[in-house]
Design a protein around this motif. Structure first.
Motif, PDB file in Angstrom:
ATOM      1  N   GLN A 118       0.823  -1.207   0.000  1.00 45.35           N
ATOM      2  CA  GLN A 118       0.000   0.000   0.000  1.00 45.35           C
ATOM      3  C   GLN A 118       0.860   1.262   0.000  1.00 45.35           C
ATOM      4  N   ILE A 119       1.985   1.218   0.717  1.00 48.82           N
ATOM      5  CA  ILE A 119       2.890   2.372   0.744  1.00 48.82           C
ATOM      6  C   ILE A 119       3.450   2.644  -0.660  1.00 48.82           C
ATOM      7  N   LEU A 120       3.821   1.564  -1.357  1.00 49.84           N
ATOM      8  CA  LEU A 120       4.364   1.732  -2.711  1.00 49.84           C
ATOM      9  C   LEU A 120       3.325   2.309  -3.674  1.00 49.84           C
ATOM     10  N   GLU A 121       2.059   1.965  -3.435  1.00 51.73           N
ATOM     11  CA  GLU A 121       0.999   2.427  -4.328  1.00 51.73           C
ATOM     12  C   GLU A 121       0.504   3.828  -3.976  1.00 51.73           C
ATOM     13  N   SER A 122       0.806   4.291  -2.780  1.00 52.17           N
ATOM     14  CA  SER A 122       0.249   5.564  -2.321  1.00 52.17           C
ATOM     15  C   SER A 122       1.183   6.728  -2.619  1.00 52.17           C
ATOM     16  N   GLU A 123       0.609   7.908  -2.652  1.00 50.82           N
ATOM     17  CA  GLU A 123       1.380   9.131  -2.823  1.00 50.82           C
ATOM     18  C   GLU A 123       1.091  10.035  -1.631  1.00 50.82           C
ATOM     19  N   GLY A 124       1.898  11.054  -1.483  1.00 50.40           N
ATOM     20  CA  GLY A 124       1.684  11.961  -0.355  1.00 50.40           C
ATOM     21  C   GLY A 124       2.443  11.514   0.874  1.00 50.40           C
ATOM     22  N   ASP A 125       2.282  12.262   1.943  1.00 56.83           N
ATOM     23  CA  ASP A 125       3.112  12.067   3.132  1.00 56.83           C
ATOM     24  C   ASP A 125       2.428  11.258   4.229  1.00 56.83           C
ATOM     25  N   SER A 126       1.151  10.920   4.040  1.00 55.48           N
ATOM     26  CA  SER A 126       0.402  10.208   5.082  1.00 55.48           C
ATOM     27  C   SER A 126       0.373   8.701   4.824  1.00 55.48           C
ATOM     28  N   PHE A 127       0.534   7.932   5.900  1.00 51.29           N
ATOM     29  CA  PHE A 127       0.430   6.472   5.821  1.00 51.29           C
ATOM     30  C   PHE A 127      -0.928   5.962   6.298  1.00 51.29           C
ATOM     31  N   LYS A 128      -1.817   6.860   6.669  1.00 50.08           N
ATOM     32  CA  LYS A 128      -3.057   6.444   7.309  1.00 50.08           C
ATOM     33  C   LYS A 128      -3.864   5.480   6.429  1.00 50.08           C
ATOM     34  N   ASP A 129      -4.048   5.814   5.169  1.00 52.55           N
ATOM     35  CA  ASP A 129      -4.831   4.948   4.287  1.00 52.55           C
ATOM     36  C   ASP A 129      -4.148   3.607   4.074  1.00 52.55           C
ATOM     37  N   ALA A 130      -2.827   3.644   3.858  1.00 49.48           N
ATOM     38  CA  ALA A 130      -2.074   2.406   3.640  1.00 49.48           C
ATOM     39  C   ALA A 130      -2.170   1.484   4.848  1.00 49.48           C
ATOM     40  N   ALA A 131      -1.972   2.045   6.035  1.00 49.99           N
ATOM     41  CA  ALA A 131      -2.016   1.247   7.265  1.00 49.99           C
ATOM     42  C   ALA A 131      -3.427   0.747   7.550  1.00 49.99           C
ATOM     43  N   SER A 132      -4.420   1.584   7.290  1.00 48.91           N
ATOM     44  CA  SER A 132      -5.816   1.197   7.536  1.00 48.91           C
ATOM     45  C   SER A 132      -6.221   0.036   6.629  1.00 48.91           C
TER      46      SER A 132
END
Length: 206
Positions: A118-132
């Motif tokens: 999820q981190i690799l697929e995400s952009e921006g500085d927040s991990f909230k969506d990836a971790a959730s």
């Protein structure tokens, strides 16, 4: 051998150890041994610590179970033998059994794998969506309402991308390399362990 300068770079050590485990799985020449498996899992401890309160529940569950497998490795050589040992004693599903701990450690490895994806697929500085998403996919189905609620609250205290990179002492390019290495290697190990349970008709959803 790891470079002495990499001792405080947890992501590199995790990626390398799981690549070695995956090589053992893929060779199909011998069973994976408990000692190197539990050692590789122990390298995940600092990473969980870097993720803050949202992953504190995972850290508290994961760490003692890995320690149990480390202790078990002194008497039991391989992961298949560990399951067979508990089956002979009819204690596979009992709280505190090596088999139950192995299943939960494997689940911990999987939540880290999905988080990295999820981190690799995400952009921006927040991990909230990836971790959730990682939590919802792997662990939430096995947790009661109170834990799910506490985890949701903890998601707001996750480090930012920049903070995490600083903690693991990597840059944007190097971190992607080690995330990908772990994702590929851990998937082979996770599927191998699930296969050990399924081939013995023990199930993995408990």
């Amino acid at each position: 051998m790891a470079d002495p300068g990499e001792d405080d770079k947890p992501l590199r050590k995790i990626a390398q150890s799981f690549k070695e485990l995956a090589a053992a799985v893929n060779s199909q020449t011998a069973d994976v041994e408990v000692a190197p498996f539990s050692h590789a899992c122990s390298l995940v401890f600092p990473l969980l610590g870097c993720l803050g309160i949202a992953f504190k529940f995972a850290e508290m569950d994961f760490v003692p179970k890995v320690h149990d497998l480390t202790d078990a490795s002194k008497a039991i050589k391989t992961l298949p033998a560990l399951l067979d040992h508990d089956m002979e004693r009819n204690c596979v599903r009992k709280v505190g059994s090596h088999s139950r701990n192995l299943l939960r450690v494997n689940r911990g490895l999987d939540v880290v794998r999905v988080l990295f994806e999820q981190i690799l697929e995400s952009e921006g500085d927040s991990f909230k969506d990836a971790a959730s998403k990682a939590y919802a996919q792997v662990l939430a189905p096995h947790h009661g309402w109170a834990i799910r609620k506490a985890v949701a609250a903890g998601m707001y205290a996750l480090p930012t991308r920049a903070q995490l990179l600083k903690k693991v002492k990597e840059d944007e390019n190097s971190v992607k390399t080690y995330l990908r290495d772990y994702i590929v290697a851990s998937e082979a190990v996770i599927l191998y362990i699930n296969g050990l349970f399924l081939s013995r008709e023990l199930g993995i959803e408990w």
